[in-house]
Enzyme design. Structure first.
Site, PDB file in Angstrom:
ATOM      1  CE  LYS A  55      -3.933  -1.915   2.432  1.00 37.19           C
ATOM      2  NZ  LYS A  55      -4.317  -2.791   3.327  1.00 37.19           N
ATOM      3  CD  GLN A  99      -3.553  -4.364   6.663  1.00 33.16           C
ATOM      4  OE1 GLN A  99      -3.234  -3.437   5.951  1.00 33.16           O
ATOM      5  NE2 GLN A  99      -3.648  -5.453   6.734  1.00 33.16           N
ATOM      6  CG  ASP A 122     -10.172   0.272   4.292  1.00 34.05           C
ATOM      7  OD1 ASP A 122     -10.440  -0.260   3.409  1.00 34.05           O
ATOM      8  OD2 ASP A 122      -9.396  -0.542   6.431  1.00 34.05           O
TER       9      ASP A 122
END
Ligand code: NDP
Length: 298
Positions: A55, A99, A122
């Site tokens: 990422k 994460q 997200d």
């Protein structure tokens, strides 16, 4: 019998990242500002580290600044929440991603709820989940968004199509159902209690598999010509490659499915790369929204 068309997620993700990169360069040139993404990781789980590194690397390739936080596996919940508060207040941070999975002593729900919904790239914050379901403007979870973009490119108008999603998790199955409902599909969400799953799957024009069980969906579960999106990522033993070797497979038995389906995503090289590209897209969108700029069509 003909082979299904391969939906090349790797190539499509590279194209999307290039468009994000061009839009980021434009934002910098016109407005003197660069989007910032904070990836928060606790501990050193090898799979999480691989994801976080890619990422950060791909964000940098698009001109997005990485402003991550990497705490130890012993970091307490209060300390993590304080870090989220700090990132919420940092004007250089447009997107915050935590994460998952987090260590067991931390309540992941509480942490995700602490993220400012505007920076929630997200799309997991309850406010954004609500907006997704009610048709409002909100960041869309990256994996289902990647699936949707591939489906749109492959099929165009999906209105009236029958979609079956196998799996009802908060991160894939449920948001996927909301997105395909918005596309005017007739949506069924199947799960571990579904009766006669093969028959349910066979009725699908669009089949999305998000189960986490290697090659569970067999070729004869798929309707002729269906479009199959395989979200699953499962590592299995591969003795044919040598002792202790492994390989990745999806939730769909690919070799069987491709003789029946109209189009199918491979694993690897399907949904996975699109997920990260959509994270970068969402970061750009958050940056545009926070600065009162319109998001370019990507
Ligand atoms: P979860 O474990 O959270 O959910 C799995 C779902 O599958 C559940 O709803 C479960 O049903 C259902 N299920 C399990 N067994 C069966 C069965 N035998 N028959 C029917 N349904 C079943 O998984 P995730 O949604 O987080 O992930 C799914 C897969 O997608 C995993 O392989 C994961 O690695 C992968 N993934 C890939 C991403 C990518 O970027 N490509 C991103 C995220 C996930 P029930 O609710 O009844 O228990």
């Amino acid at each position: 019998m003909t082979d299904a068309a391969l939906i090349d997620g790797k190539a499509r993700a590279a194209e999307l990242r290039a468009r994000v990169g061009a839009a980021v360069a434009d934002l910098e040139e016109r407005h003197g500002t660069v989007p910032g993404l904070a990836v928060v990781q606790l501990g050193d789980d090898p799979a999480s580290s691989v994801y976080v590194n890619s990422k950060n690397r791909l964000a940098a390739e698009c001109g997005i600044r990485s402003l991550g936080f990497h705490g130890s596996g012993d970091t307490g919940e209060a300390e993590l929440l304080a870090e989220i508060d700090r990132l919420n207040g940092d004007d250089d941070v447009d997107g915050i991603l935590v994460q998952l999975p987090l260590p067991d002593h931390i309540d992941a729900g509480r942490v995700l709820e602490r993220i400012d919904p505007v920076k929630d790239v997200d799309g997991f914050h309850p406010v954004n989940v609500g907006l997704l379901v009610t048709g409002g403007e909100a960041p869309v979870p990256c994996t289902p968004l990647g699936c949707l973009l591939m489906l749109r490119e492959q099929l165009g108008d999906m209105s009236g199509k029958t979609a079956v999603i196998v799996g009802r998790s908060n991160i894939v199955g449920k948001p996927m159902a909301a997105l395909l409902t918005r596309e005017h599909c007739t949506v069924t969400v199947a799960h571990s209690r579904t009766r006669d799953l093969p028959a349910v799957c066979r009725g699908a024009d669009i089949l999305v598999a998000a189960v986490g069980r290697p090659e569970m969906i067999r070729g004869d579960w798929i309707g002729p010509g269906a479009t199959v999106i395989d979200v699953g990522i499962n590592r299995i033993a591969a003795p044919e490659r040598g002792p202790d070797r492994t390989r990745l497979v999806g939730d769909v038995a690919f070799d069987e499915a491709r003789t029946v389906a109209g189009a199918i995503t491979p694993v690897p090289g399907g949904v996975g790369p699109m997920t990260i590209a959509c994270l970068l897209r969402n970061t750009l969108e958050a940056a545009c929204r926070r600065r009162g700029r319109s998001m370019p069509e990507l």
